[in-house]
Design a protein around this motif. Structure first.
Motif, short mmCIF file in Angstrom:
data_model
loop_
_atom_site.label_atom_id
_atom_site.label_comp_id
_atom_site.label_asym_id
_atom_site.label_seq_id
_atom_site.Cartn_x
_atom_site.Cartn_y
_atom_site.Cartn_z
N SER A 75 0.84 -1.19 0.00
CA SER A 75 0.00 0.00 0.00
C SER A 75 0.88 1.24 0.00
O SER A 75 1.96 1.26 0.60
CB SER A 75 -0.90 0.02 1.23
OG SER A 75 -1.60 1.24 1.30
N THR A 76 0.40 2.29 -0.65
CA THR A 76 1.11 3.56 -0.63
C THR A 76 0.56 4.48 0.44
O THR A 76 1.17 5.49 0.76
CB THR A 76 0.99 4.26 -2.00
OG1 THR A 76 -0.38 4.43 -2.32
CG2 THR A 76 1.67 3.46 -3.08
N LYS A 77 -0.59 4.15 1.02
CA LYS A 77 -1.26 5.03 1.98
C LYS A 77 -1.12 4.60 3.43
O LYS A 77 -1.13 5.42 4.33
CB LYS A 77 -2.76 5.11 1.66
CG LYS A 77 -3.07 5.53 0.25
CD LYS A 77 -3.02 7.00 0.10
CE LYS A 77 -3.43 7.36 -1.32
NZ LYS A 77 -3.26 8.70 -1.64
#
Length: 154
Positions: free
Chosen positions: A124-126
């Motif tokens: 995930s990037t978040k």
């Protein structure tokens, strides 16, 4: 989701470039070699030099082609999960799961974080390290394990 598209386009562009550039280099060098042989005056056998006058050029070409082929093969192999996920992205059919966030690994300069949920790694990037220990439900791509959407609970 932008990370998925970026990786897919980047890997495919390198593979396509390899498919186009490697044959082009071979054809151009072949034509150049034929032109040089036609222009060169023929010498007697006793006056001939080394059998490979352009040995360094041949070795540089071989090394460049080998490195380029290895890079294209590696990136092609890396893009396989993203290619398998392509139908899921188009049809918006994602797998879903829920559980507690066990750990979040931040690999440094990489854009995505490795998120461990129920003993499995997802990307995930978040989701950041501050979210560790929270319960979450999320949807992800089944082959690349990239989290598309999520909801955190207390």
């Amino acid at each position: 989701m932008w990370y998925y598209w970026f990786t897919l386009i980047f890997c495919l562009s390198i593979v396509l470039m390899a498919v186009i550039i490697i044959p082009w280099i071979i054809i151009v060098l072949g034509i150049e070699t034929i032109r040089e042989r036609i222009k060169k005056p023929r010498t007697k056998k006793s006056e001939k030099g080394k059998p490979f006058e352009n040995f360094n050029a041949i070795m540089q070409l071989t090394g460049a082609l080998l490195v380029f082929a290895l890079v294209a093969t590696f990136l092609g192999y890396m893009s396989v999960p993203y290619l398998h996920d392509f139908p899921h992205v188009i049809q918006r059919e994602y797998s879903s799961e829920e559980g507690y966030i066990d750990d979040v690994y931040d690999p440094g300069k990489s854009w995505d974080n490795e998120v461990e949920v129920n003993g499995e790694l997802f990307y995930s990037t978040k989701i950041k390290e501050i979210h560790e220990g929270r319960f979450m439900t999320f949807e992800y791509l089944p082959n690349s394990k990239l989290i598309v959407s999520y909801k955190l609970w207390e």
